[in-house]
Write an enzyme that holds these catalytic residues in place. Structure first.
Site, PDB file in Angstrom:
ATOM      1  N   LYS A   1       0.830  -1.214   0.000  1.00 53.45           N
ATOM      2  CA  LYS A   1       0.000   0.000   0.000  1.00 53.45           C
ATOM      3  C   LYS A   1       0.861   1.259   0.000  1.00 53.45           C
ATOM      4  CE  LYS A   1      -2.739  -3.021  -0.131  1.00 53.45           C
ATOM      5  NZ  LYS A   1      -2.410  -4.436  -0.067  1.00 53.45           N
TER       6      LYS A   1
ATOM      7  N   ALA B   1       2.194 -15.273  -8.851  1.00 53.65           N
ATOM      8  CA  ALA B   1       1.318 -14.910  -7.720  1.00 53.65           C
ATOM      9  C   ALA B   1       0.132 -15.866  -7.714  1.00 53.65           C
ATOM     10  CB  ALA B   1       0.860 -13.468  -7.863  1.00 53.65           C
ATOM     11  N   VAL B   2       0.405 -17.086  -7.278  1.00 51.81           N
ATOM     12  CA  VAL B   2      -0.630 -18.120  -7.336  1.00 51.81           C
ATOM     13  C   VAL B   2      -1.127 -18.511  -5.941  1.00 51.81           C
ATOM     14  CG1 VAL B   2       0.042 -19.058  -9.581  1.00 51.81           C
ATOM     15  CG2 VAL B   2       1.181 -19.896  -7.512  1.00 51.81           C
ATOM     16  N   GLY B   3      -1.009 -17.588  -5.009  1.00 57.05           N
ATOM     17  CA  GLY B   3      -1.588 -17.825  -3.694  1.00 57.05           C
ATOM     18  C   GLY B   3      -0.559 -18.081  -2.602  1.00 57.05           C
ATOM     19  N   ARG B   4      -1.071 -18.317  -1.405  1.00 54.82           N
ATOM     20  CA  ARG B   4      -0.205 -18.556  -0.257  1.00 54.82           C
ATOM     21  C   ARG B   4      -0.653 -19.833   0.453  1.00 54.82           C
ATOM     22  NH1 ARG B   4       3.067 -14.479   1.069  1.00 54.82           N
ATOM     23  NH2 ARG B   4       3.171 -15.017   3.270  1.00 54.82           N
TER      24      ARG B   4
ATOM     25  N   GLY C   1      -1.327 -15.286 -12.425  1.00 56.09           N
ATOM     26  CA  GLY C   1      -2.257 -15.322 -11.292  1.00 56.09           C
ATOM     27  C   GLY C   1      -2.946 -13.987 -11.120  1.00 56.09           C
TER      28      GLY C   1
ATOM     29  N   HIS D   1     -22.600  15.746   3.477  1.00 58.23           N
ATOM     30  CA  HIS D   1     -22.484  16.128   2.064  1.00 58.23           C
ATOM     31  C   HIS D   1     -21.377  17.175   1.905  1.00 58.23           C
ATOM     32  CE1 HIS D   1     -23.675  17.029  -2.028  1.00 58.23           C
ATOM     33  NE2 HIS D   1     -23.563  18.315  -1.719  1.00 58.23           N
TER      34      HIS D   1
END
Ligand SMILES: Cc1cc2nc3c(=O)[nH]c(=O)nc-3n(C[C@H](O)[C@H](O)[C@H](O)COP(=O)(O)OP(=O)(O)OC[C@H]3O[C@@H](n4cnc5c(N)ncnc54)[C@H](O)[C@@H]3O)c2cc1C
Length: 476
Positions: free
Chosen positions: A51, A261-264, A173, A435
């Site tokens: 991030k 990047a096929v998961g953990r 991925g 608003h």
């Protein structure tokens, strides 16, 4: 370091450190053992560094589009080493913060790899400690797949440390991790190609949101191949080539870096879990509904138990587990676990999707509101996307909320509160919304589900197709 504790937590990630702090609050004499840096995957090589870098790429995108706002940046360029430096500073500050909190909370911090010896005993760096209750919070590690040329690829840990922005990036991925890096590098000018085996990227996200996002990413020059199976990665000339098939068709993508990047997968290496009587199922620690493992006095939480592998879920489970140890009755409830994707635009959802609800035989009301009709989105210059609310048709109880658009990952908090507490559409729309703000779009979507939207014609609100950026009839 040897000693006797009420609670010993193994793993200092967001599951473990939050659990340790809560255990100490409850009066337990608590130790936490970490073999790497406190903060775990999330702080050190997951949520936070990604991030921080995504914030850099977002600022760059905003600056490039600054002219209509009156912001003219001559000779704009992106300084990757500076972005990396800032990312590391953010991580360091948070790691220090966690250590400070543990210290202030009276938690004993132990450095080293823990091994369970059974009977409440743990060995760390040749020393032994004893605990009435042990909490396994050892997290997960990057999954590997048998792929020819896998050694030529990089994983999510390595891509965070790249020395330069790749000119061409192939991402194998299209899950959350893959798509966040795809978004980041596409914004920074890389030619990005995503290869996903399933029929859609981001498989847990509703199809209409994914279609809207895929359109945006393609607009940045990225290419997405779904239903595509990667056969191999090979070195070709000075670069790499990913060879794949889409149905009967073969294809190839040239790249300078290939992100796998096929998961953990749950991580228990060296823990001695099974020898200590802790049952594993394909690497995952098996727990009951109270988060107890099969071994007396041993509990487990977070990525290592599988399920929803997210930081806030790990923290939530950590609190549940130590409260259970203290005799409270905490059975985790996952029906309102929010899920966020930090792409541009962001995507976030909570609760049931429209299709999922219908598949369960529920009759639903759906309301949509496009951000282009929200005044705040117009002032931000970020009008792409929409909010979709799914509610039970008879009672109006909110079952799920799905958002693609500016700050979707912050907006989901209000929706989570509503879904968690079974609020109705009416309760949400009777709540005054400031608003001009983005949450007004959630209120309007709730109104739209009842045929009462104010800032979009209701005929269109009811029929609005997912990705449509319907022209505003008069913005909120
Ligand atoms: C690139 C990336 C981005 C992500 N972004 C997000 C996001 O935006 N939001 C989100 O919610 N989730 C995100 N995640 C997922 C999130 O990081 C994990 O779900 C979360 O960290 C799991 O927490 P945990 O405490 O279960 O395990 P971890 O954070 O993995 O921590 C486990 C810790 O245990 C330690 N350990 C392991 N074995 C031992 C041992 N034997 N002895 C001592 N210590 C041990 C490890 O060193 C580690 O520090 C992301 C993950 C990645 C990879």
């Amino acid at each position: 370091m040897a000693g006797t504790f009420d609670v010993a937590v193994v793993g200092g990630g967001p599951g473990g450190y939050v659990a340790a702090l809560r255990a100490a609050q409850l009066g337990a004499v608590t130790a936490i053992i970490e073999k790497d840096r406190f903060g775990g995957t999330c702080l050190v090589r997951g949520c936070i560094p990604t991030k921080a870098l995504l914030q850099s790429s977002e600022l760059y995108t905003l600056a490039k589009g600054g002219a209509p706002f009156g912001v003219v940046a001559g000779n704009l360029s992106f300084d990757w080493p500076a972005a990396q430096k800032r990312k590391s500073a953010v991580v360091d500050q948070l790691v220090k913060g966690v250590e400070g909190l543990l210290k202030a909370g009276g938690v004993t911090m132990v450095s080293g790899a823990a091994k369970l010896l059974g009977g409440g005993a743990i060995e760390v760096a040749g020393e032994r400690l004893q605990a009435k209750n042990i909490l396994i919070a050892t997290g997960s590690a990057v999954s590997r797949i048998p792929l020819q040329g896998a050694e030529l690829t990089i994983d999510s840990d390595a891509i965070l440390e790249l020395k330069e922005i790749p000119k061409r990036l192939a991402v194998i991925g299209g899950g959350v991790v893959g798509m966040e890096f795809a978004a980041m590098f596409a914004a920074l000018g890389s030619k990005v190609t995503v290869l996903e085996m399933l029929p859609q990227i981001l498989p847990m996200v509703e199809a209409d949101l994914v279609n809207a996002y895929a359109k945006h990413l393609s607009g940045q020059g990225a290419v997405i191949h779904t239903n595509s199976k990667v056969a191999e990665v090979a070195r070709v000339g000075g670069g790499l080539q990913v060879r794949f098939s889409t149905g009967a068709e073969g294809g190839a993508v040239d790249a300078d870096q290939v992100l796998l990047a096929v998961g953990r997968s749950p991580y228990t290496e060296g823990l001695g879990a099974e020898a200590a009587g802790v049952k594993l199922d394909r690497g995952r620690v098996v727990v009951d509904d109270h988060l107890r493992t099969s071994a007396q006095g041993v509990w487990a939480i977070g990525d290592v138990i599988g399920g929803i592998m997210l930081a806030h879920v790990a923290s939530y489970e950590g609190v549940c587990a130590v409260e259970n140890m203290a005799g409270h009755e905490r059975i985790p409830d996952y029906h309102a676990a929010p899920n966020c994707v930090y792409t541009d635009p962001e995507i976030a959802h909570v609760g049931l999707g429209e299709k999922e609800a219908k598949d369960r035989g529920l009759e639903v009301k759906v309301g949509r509101f496009p951000f282009v009709a929200a005044g705040r989105a117009l002032t931000l210059g970020q009008t792409e996307g929409f909010v979709k609310v799914v509610a039970d048709a008879a009672s109006g109880r909110m079952l799920g909320v799905h958002i693609i658009g500016p700050r979707a990952t912050d907006l989901i908090a209000e929706a989570t509160l509503a879904v968690q507490n079974g609020l109705t559409l009416e309760q949400l729309d009777l709540t005054m919304h400031a608003h001009p703000t983005l949450p007004e779009a959630i209120m309007e979507a709730a109104l739209a589900a009842q045929g009462r939207a104010i800032h979009i014609p209701n005929r269109r609100a009811a029929a609005a197709s997912g990705g449509a950026n319907a022209p505003s009839p008069g913005s909120a």
